[in-house]
Write an enzyme that holds these catalytic residues in place. Sequence first.
Site, PDB file in Angstrom:
ATOM      1  N   ASP A 138       0.872  -1.169   0.000  1.00 35.80           N
ATOM      2  CA  ASP A 138       0.000   0.000   0.000  1.00 35.80           C
ATOM      3  C   ASP A 138       0.920   1.233   0.000  1.00 35.80           C
ATOM      4  OD1 ASP A 138      -2.239   1.751   0.615  1.00 35.80           O
ATOM      5  OD2 ASP A 138      -1.418   1.804   2.663  1.00 35.80           O
TER       6      ASP A 138
ATOM      7  N   ASP B 242      -0.292   5.055   0.852  1.00 38.34           N
ATOM      8  CA  ASP B 242      -0.625   6.041   1.888  1.00 38.34           C
ATOM      9  C   ASP B 242      -0.627   5.393   3.268  1.00 38.34           C
ATOM     10  OD1 ASP B 242      -1.106   8.422   0.283  1.00 38.34           O
ATOM     11  OD2 ASP B 242      -2.740   7.256  -0.581  1.00 38.34           O
TER      12      ASP B 242
END
Length: 250
Positions: free
Chosen positions: A9, A11
């Site tokens: 991922d 963020d």
Amino acid sequence: MSVEALIFDVDGTLADTEEAHRIAFNSAFEQHRLGWTWTRTDYRQLLEVPGGKERIASYIALLPLGAAERQRLLALVPQLHADKTRFYGEVVNDGGVPLRDGVERLLNEALEQGCHLAIASTTTAANIHALLNATLGPRGLDMFAVIACGDQVRAKKPAPDIYRLALDTLGLPPEQALAVEDSAHGLRAATAAGLWTLVTPTFWTQDGDFRAAGLLLPDLGELGFDELVRIARPARPVSPVQALYRETTR
Ligand code: XBP
Ligand code: MG
């Protein structure tokens, strides 16, 4: 089964970007003279809605407005989000958002061991490119074999779609990859795609439900690639008959 890819991922996981996102949202609201300010407390709540466009639309949906004004503001969402993306890029390009502890080392170790790197993120390609370039330099983008992001899928996290897209593009089953996430939404998405998941929460996500995580750590710190694989794929104990068979057939 061997680990052929790490899927990250962005963020909250590669970098703690949410304060930069929050400032960028508020700057866009100011540019359009909307009089809205998302405080840090508001924004922790608002992160329950994945995706910037969706987050703004859900905020508008709760404002006490007449139908016509609500429609006008909803029609403004794509422009607001484009402006927000531009402001976010300015903050990131300025070097304002560093990678989290241990991230660059783990990326390099994985590549040295022949493991592919991939991204599965809710945010836009522009934001990912800006962050990788600002933190890792021009080679940042090239480090990742696959970047699955933003509106490439219809359903954003916690739906598994973005992880399935990353796996399909890598050409791997989930048993041959691991996910690294920071949020409960991300963990749900990765787990639903069949991935073993390491979670490193941030201030923004630390109250989430991480019971499904394979491993929960404050950050990547000193975690080496070999150690991560050992934890995710523990060697199965060998029974006496298996040991005997291995010996006689060696
Ligand atoms: C992160 C997000 C993103 C960013 C904003 O989700 O929710 O929406 O906050 O980015 P995840 P955009 O880390 O689970 O992928 O405004 O570009 O959508
Ligand atoms: Mg995240």
